[in-house]
Write a protein that holds these residues in place. Structure first.
Motif, mmCIF file in Angstrom:
data_model
loop_
_atom_site.group_PDB
_atom_site.id
_atom_site.type_symbol
_atom_site.label_atom_id
_atom_site.label_comp_id
_atom_site.label_asym_id
_atom_site.label_seq_id
_atom_site.Cartn_x
_atom_site.Cartn_y
_atom_site.Cartn_z
ATOM 1 N N SER A 232 -79.867 132.277 -7.103
ATOM 2 C CA SER A 232 -80.788 133.128 -6.348
ATOM 3 C C SER A 232 -81.669 132.342 -5.373
ATOM 4 O O SER A 232 -82.253 132.930 -4.475
ATOM 5 C CB SER A 232 -81.629 133.981 -7.288
ATOM 6 O OG SER A 232 -82.300 133.156 -8.192
ATOM 7 N N ASP A 243 -85.529 130.300 -11.243
ATOM 8 C CA ASP A 243 -85.084 128.932 -11.535
ATOM 9 C C ASP A 243 -84.347 128.352 -10.322
ATOM 10 O O ASP A 243 -84.014 129.075 -9.383
ATOM 11 C CB ASP A 243 -84.196 128.914 -12.795
ATOM 12 C CG ASP A 243 -82.840 129.574 -12.579
ATOM 13 O OD1 ASP A 243 -82.623 130.186 -11.521
ATOM 14 O OD2 ASP A 243 -81.977 129.473 -13.460
ATOM 15 N N ASN A 377 -79.414 138.868 -14.430
ATOM 16 C CA ASN A 377 -79.683 139.243 -13.037
ATOM 17 C C ASN A 377 -78.408 139.253 -12.212
ATOM 18 O O ASN A 377 -78.244 140.074 -11.323
ATOM 19 C CB ASN A 377 -80.665 138.237 -12.411
ATOM 20 C CG ASN A 377 -82.088 138.720 -12.543
ATOM 21 O OD1 ASN A 377 -82.346 139.910 -12.719
ATOM 22 N ND2 ASN A 377 -83.028 137.801 -12.461
ATOM 23 N N ASN A 478 -65.327 139.521 -13.147
ATOM 24 C CA ASN A 478 -65.692 138.371 -12.326
ATOM 25 C C ASN A 478 -64.933 138.485 -11.004
ATOM 26 O O ASN A 478 -63.705 138.623 -11.004
ATOM 27 C CB ASN A 478 -65.293 137.088 -13.083
ATOM 28 C CG ASN A 478 -65.742 135.839 -12.382
ATOM 29 O OD1 ASN A 478 -65.661 135.741 -11.166
ATOM 30 N ND2 ASN A 478 -66.219 134.882 -13.160
HETATM 31 P P1 GTP Z 1 -81.961 134.288 -11.443
HETATM 32 O O1 GTP Z 1 -81.875 132.840 -11.751
HETATM 33 O O2 GTP Z 1 -82.079 135.117 -12.662
HETATM 34 O O3 GTP Z 1 -82.972 134.621 -10.399
HETATM 35 O O4 GTP Z 1 -80.559 134.758 -10.784
HETATM 36 P P2 GTP Z 1 -79.287 133.872 -10.431
HETATM 37 O O5 GTP Z 1 -78.401 134.709 -9.556
HETATM 38 O O6 GTP Z 1 -79.687 132.554 -9.915
HETATM 39 O O7 GTP Z 1 -78.582 133.736 -11.843
HETATM 40 P P3 GTP Z 1 -78.354 132.472 -12.765
HETATM 41 O O8 GTP Z 1 -79.389 131.441 -12.554
HETATM 42 O O9 GTP Z 1 -78.144 133.009 -14.138
HETATM 43 O O10 GTP Z 1 -76.952 131.933 -12.258
HETATM 44 C C1 GTP Z 1 -76.807 131.190 -11.078
HETATM 45 C C2 GTP Z 1 -75.513 131.515 -10.416
HETATM 46 O O11 GTP Z 1 -74.446 131.201 -11.305
HETATM 47 C C3 GTP Z 1 -75.311 132.982 -10.057
HETATM 48 O O12 GTP Z 1 -75.870 133.344 -8.821
HETATM 49 C C4 GTP Z 1 -73.816 133.067 -10.030
HETATM 50 O O13 GTP Z 1 -73.335 132.549 -8.818
HETATM 51 C C5 GTP Z 1 -73.423 132.143 -11.151
HETATM 52 N N1 GTP Z 1 -73.279 132.880 -12.410
HETATM 53 C C6 GTP Z 1 -74.222 133.257 -13.261
HETATM 54 N N2 GTP Z 1 -73.711 133.897 -14.311
HETATM 55 C C7 GTP Z 1 -72.398 133.921 -14.117
HETATM 56 C C8 GTP Z 1 -71.300 134.438 -14.859
HETATM 57 O O14 GTP Z 1 -71.421 135.043 -15.920
HETATM 58 N N3 GTP Z 1 -70.086 134.231 -14.325
HETATM 59 C C9 GTP Z 1 -69.916 133.593 -13.152
HETATM 60 N N4 GTP Z 1 -68.712 133.450 -12.654
HETATM 61 N N5 GTP Z 1 -70.918 133.100 -12.429
HETATM 62 C C10 GTP Z 1 -72.129 133.259 -12.904
#
Ligand code: GTP
Ligand code: MG
Length: 578
Positions: A232, A243, A377, A478
């Motif tokens: 994000s 984060d 998210n 996915n």
């Molecule tokens: P927040 O940190 O909650 O603000 O959102 P974020 O979109 O950054 O999510 P997070 O930090 O959990 O994950 C970072 C990135 O990893 C995401 O934007 C996705 O690109 C990837 N990601 C997270 N969860 C998954 C998952 O379950 N599968 C896959 N393929 N990618 C994921």
């Protein structure tokens, strides 16, 4: 001094995304004119002109990354004691080179982020910096984090309280709710939320800088590696305080030069072999993690989470205040972030709706800061995108549509998975859908409040639901690793909570026209109403009692009709008997 064009960060330099402008002074960096202190600095108008073509269009994700990282490499982070004049800091630093950009902020102490025009200026500063002689021995690592202590009083410091903090949203939830109540539509409420919570340009710069500082450490082992932000922080959906996901990219190292056919020998590096790619990733992260823990100033609370599906190093980067997750060999996630970046830039309603739904979900504990059986998210964002693909006409294209628009350089196959989609946003046609966010927010809750989660899966590649291939309560395919469910962690209980709340919120939002303005705008309404749990519970009671009275009324009506029918029958019978 008006902010010069070259100051604006990549994301904001693009075409305006929001109808509502950020209020004056809010979330802005505390900046001091460098006209006086930076000798010979022109306001870089030439650069502005050169950039005009790029400004006219939205930058590609790769351009944003490259520009952010390049600027970060010319940047230093200065810690300074309270009471020191900020002008004097700039004046001093400008002796080491032209300052392109700077801002001051408070976090763990007072900091100045200073971006020089040239990388060499950092060397000049490092040449005069001492490895602090102290009674406590330290690791003599020459980073780009410095402490400036005045040898004598250097003029008047500015007002302490005006130094901003970039780590968290500056507006408390209660104040936000009050502010939202004054908006004239749900659409304005959502844009107001985005403007309050979105990552500021300063926060973006700090995120790139934190990556660049970690890159300095990793480059001690792998001189060509790059540490890039993803998730994000760069997907356009980041909220202040989110984060910082970092990706340790070895792509440049892996690129082999084309061997000359005339060469008599084939030359190869001798490398350490590992049992699997995963084991190699774990080893690299573990070693870099140790370096971060032992040598990198300001990195604390290091956790090695190497057994996760995606191995990572988690740590807190104190100078910037970010909770960081460092991953490697995670190109699909980087690609997912780029996809979200594209969707987030296509239509201003997308970001507004995603922000609104993410904020709503967090307020009600549908999502959480820790991992567990709840919706993430990322999954929630996929649900919003899917919903927008399903509108008629669609607000967002499917991933398959984006693939069709891709050209040769957009082709990406990662680990056998097709991750191809167009990267140039200007090739994507604008939607003809003109639905307001007032409609869309309500319809989102209506749609997922009634979605057949028990048998259907969500698929943004095709913009269609499919039969679930396995019985996970929530199945969101996915988009790239298509055999995987990104929400496999979600249990039935958490999904049920989401559905119940979505239904309640749909009901509350439908009351907007009836309630709004009735109590002089004092009662939370629209988005404000669904962000306040106590309003939901009181509205829920009202909804329940209204539902109960509606049911009672229906029952009475049907009884009356029944009696009337029976009377009619009797009347008829008696008439017919006559
Ligand atoms: P927040 O940190 O909650 O603000 O959102 P974020 O979109 O950054 O999510 P997070 O930090 O959990 O994950 C970072 C990135 O990893 C995401 O934007 C996705 O690109 C990837 N990601 C997270 N969860 C998954 C998952 O379950 N599968 C896959 N393929 N990618 C994921
Ligand atoms: Mg994240």
């Amino acid at each position: 001094m008006a902010a010069p064009m070259w100051w604006l960060p990549p994301l904001l330099r693009c075409r305006p995304r929001f109808p509502a402008a950020r209020g004056p002074g809010h979330g802005q960096a505390r900046r001091i004119s460098t006209e006086v202190v930076v000798q010979g600095q022109s306001q870089a108008t030439g650069g502005e002109e050169a950039d005009s073509e790029v400004s006219a269009r939205i930058k590609t994700f790769t351009e944003v990354q490259a520009e952010g990282l390049e600027q970060a490499q010319k940047t230093v982070l200065i810690s300074y004691p309270t009471g020191i004049s900020e002008k004097s800091i700039l004046q001093y630093l400008s002796h080491h080179g032209r300052i392109n950009n700077y801002f001051f902020y408070k976090g763990h102490g007072h900091h100045a982020m200073v971006e020089f025009s040239e990388k060499e200026s950092i060397g000049s500063l490092q040449d005069v910096a001492q490895i602090a002689g102290s009674s406590v021995p330290g690791i003599p690592f020459k980073s780009r984090l410095f402490t400036l202590t005045p040898r004598q009083s250097l003029g008047q410091a500015l007002d302490e309280t005006s130094v901003p903090n970039y780590q968290h949203p500056t507006i408390p939830m209660e104040d936000l709710v009050q502010k939202l109540c004054c908006a004239d539509s749900i659409s304005s409420q959502l844009y107001c939320l985005v403007n309050e919570y979105q990552l500021t340009e300063e926060s973006m710069k700090l995120r790139f800088l934190a990556c660049s500082l970690i890159q300095d450490i990793a480059r001690a082992y792998f001189p060509e590696c790059v540490v890039k932000p993803f998730g994000s922080s760069v997907s356009t959906f980041g909220k202040l305080g989110c984060d910082l996901d970092m990706f340790l990219d070895f792509d440049e190292i892996g690129k082999s030069p084309t061997p000359k056919k005339t060469d008599p020998f084939h030359v190869e590096y001798q490398i350490k072999r590992m049992p699997s790619e995963r084991a190699a990733t774990q080893k690299i992260l573990s070693v870099i993690g140790d370096c971060i823990a032992n040598f990198s100033p300001g990195c604390t609370h290091i956790q090695k989470i190497l057994d996760a599906r995606c191995p990572l190093m988690r740590f807190f980067h104190q100078p910037t205040g970010f909770q960081c997750d460092l991953t490697a060999n995670n190109r699909v996630a980087l690609r997912s972030s780029e996809l979200l970046y594209i969707y987030g830039n296509l239509d201003s309603r997308v970001r507004a709706l995603v922000f609104g739904i993410r904020c709503w979900a967090r307020t009600h504990g549908i999502t959480s800061g820790t991992s567990g059986p709840w919706i993430t998210n990322f999954s929630l964002t996929m649900m919003v995108l899917f919903f927008l693909q399903k509108r008629k006409p669609p607000i967002l294209p499917t991933l398959a549509d984006l693939k069709n628009l891709a050209d040769a350089e957009d082709k990406h196959v990662i680990g056998g998975h097709d991750c191809t989609f167009v990267s140039n946003l200007n090739k994507i046609n604008q939607t003809e859908n003109t639905e307001t966010l007032d409609v869309l927010l309500n319809e989102f809750f209506e749609y997922f409040g009634n979605f057949d989660f028990s048998s259907k899966s969500i698929n943004i590649r095709e913009g269609k639901e499919h039969n679930k291939p396995e019985p996970s309560p929530l199945y969101i395919q996915n988009p790239f690793e298509q055999a995987l469910n990104i929400s496999a962690n979600v249990n039935q209980n958490q999904l049920d909570r989401f559905v119940v709340l979505a239904r309640e919120c749909a009901w509350i939002l439908q009351q907007v026209n009836q309630d709004h303005g009735q109590e002089g705008g004092k009662q939370p309404w629209g988005l404000a109403a669904i962000l306040v749990p106590r309003v939901i519970s009181s509205k829920k009671k009202k909804a329940k009692s209204m539902l109960a009275s509606a049911r009672l009324k229906a029952l009475l009506d049907s009884l009356r009709a029944d009696i009337a029918n029976k009377k009619g029958e009797r009347a008829f019978s008696s008439w017919s008997l006559k």
